[in-house]
Scaffold this active site. Structure first.
Site, PDB file in Angstrom:
ATOM      1  CE  LYS A  38      -0.350   0.000   5.201  1.00 61.74           C
ATOM      2  NZ  LYS A  38      -1.400  -0.050   6.300  1.00 61.74           N
ATOM      3  NE  ARG A 136      -6.027   0.448  11.519  1.00 66.34           N
ATOM      4  CZ  ARG A 136      -4.899   0.187  11.054  1.00 66.34           C
ATOM      5  NH1 ARG A 136      -4.021   1.284  11.210  1.00 66.34           N
ATOM      6  NH2 ARG A 136      -4.438  -0.832  10.653  1.00 66.34           N
ATOM      7  CE1 TYR A 264       9.024  32.741   0.716  1.00 67.30           C
ATOM      8  CE2 TYR A 264       9.308  30.462   0.870  1.00 67.30           C
ATOM      9  CZ  TYR A 264       8.952  31.464   0.043  1.00 67.30           C
ATOM     10  OH  TYR A 264       8.776  31.201  -1.195  1.00 67.30           O
ATOM     11  CG  MET A 313       5.896  23.737  -2.431  1.00 70.61           C
ATOM     12  SD  MET A 313       4.711  24.525  -3.356  1.00 70.61           S
ATOM     13  CE  MET A 313       3.571  25.220  -1.923  1.00 70.61           C
TER      14      MET A 313
END
Length: 369
Positions: A38, A136, A264, A313
């Site tokens: 997965k 779950r 930043y 980013m």
């Protein structure tokens, strides 16, 4: 290994083979193996990994959702594929692609039987998921009578396996809890056999369960993180090799004068003259902002280069003041040397989170090292 000329995730099939052989050495002959592929095979390449494991003789694959199984089927993988989180909206895709659904609630059972009947299916393979403590997904033991009544009233489906999931098999402080889960699953297994009238496969051991609880292997074991090189234990990690190596290059080097800032929000302000190297990957590629301001690092020419300021980013800046390097040199984020375990620990995370976060825009290269 080839040197990076851009940001790449290198996937080492020899490491995958080695890990598979080690894990299967822990089980008895005849015990089946289910490989969990997965989340793009834990952030790597699900098709490449599935093809390799199919060649190695794995018995089953597991994915989280049907579209993951569809991608593997489209690559001509013929091994059975279990869909762990079945949703009614995916029933059509599951049957069309010959995937096998995990059935975990009364509603999903009733809905899938009805769907299978409308499609004129006979003995379509399903897998019953029982909750033994993870809380779950899963039936309760008290649901067994209901399940068997529903199954005996239809010929559209047939139980291929019954399974549960261990919540803390890697945590040796939770041995009693894990043993109670195993005991409960054993009890469920016996009831299922008595009530159902035939014997499906039973499985509950994940990678750490395979290693720590050999009495819980039952008919099949499931391995995910172990295949990709992590054993949830320092000693076990010595027998495994990380499959993925995330690497990039230095795009540019700056000299940052005292008082100047980097990135930043001026996340780093130089207190001394600093050499800063800019690398072309950032939080859009799977490097969280939490690695900023020196918590995370990369390895350049064998030396640690800590992240300066905030993660952008598409870029990070790292401190190469004391590293002999130049533009175009390779930088390794994680791999066999600096592992995802080690790097993730710096932000109190786990290897699973780091390796599965690698963006799909990062180029995958399959190698045999």
């Amino acid at each position: 290994m080839p040197k990076a000329t851009e940001t790449i995730l290198e996937i080492d099939l020899n490491a995958l083979d080695k890990n598979y052989q080690y894990i299967t050495s822990k089980i008895e002959p005849g015990t089946k193996v289910l490989a969990v592929v997965k989340a793009f095979a834990y952030g790597s390449d699900s098709v490449a990994v599935a093809r390799e494991l199919e060649q190695l003789g794995v018995d089953y694959f597991a994915v989280a959702y049907s579209n993951e199984g569809e991608a593997i089927r489209n690559a001509s993988i013929e091994t059975p594929i279990l869909v762990l989180h079945t949703l009614p909206s995916n029933f059509e895709n599951i049957v069309n692609r010959c995937l096998e659904p995990s059935i975990y609630s009364r509603k999903i059972l009733e809905d899938f039987i009805a769907f299978a009947e409308t499609k004129n299916q006979k003995n379509y393979p399903i897998h019953l998921k029982f909750n033994t403590g993870l809380n779950r997904l899963g039936f309760q033991e008290t649901d067994i009578s209901f399940i068997c009544e529903k199954l005996k009233s239809t010929k559209a489906v047939k139980v291929k396996s019954v399974f549960s999931h261990l919540a803390a098999s890697e945590d040796l402080k939770e041995i009693d809890f894990t043993k109670s889960q195993i005991s409960q699953f054993q009890k469920i297994s016996e009831k299922i056999i008595d009530t159902l009238g035939y014997r499906p496969l039973f499985h509950c051991a994940n990678t750490s369960g395979i290693i720590n609880y050999p009495n819980a292997h039952f008919d099949m074991v499931r391995t995910g993180i172990g295949l990709y090189g992590f054993g949830n234990d320092e000693e076990e990690n010595k027998h495994l090799k990380p499959v993925g190596t995330l690497k990039t290059i230095i795009s540019q080097i700056h000299t940052v004068e005292i008082g100047q800032s980097v990135g930043y929000n001026r996340g780093f302000i130089a207190e001394k003259i600093t050499r800063s190297a800019t690398l072309p990957l950032g939080h859009a590629d799977g490097i969280p902002r939490s690695y900023g301001k020196g918590k995370g690092w990369v390895t350049i020419n064998g030396e640690k280069a800590h992240i300066l300021g905030n993660v952008c980013m598409d870029m990070i800046m790292v401190d190469v003041t004391n590293i002999n390097c130049e533009e175009g040199d390779e930088a390794v984020i994680f791999g066999p040397q600096t592992t995802a375990d080690e790097l993730s620990a710096a932000i109190n995370s786990i290897s699973y989170e780091l390796i599965t976060a690698v963006s799909q825009r990062v180029k995958r290269i399959v190698v045999r090292n």
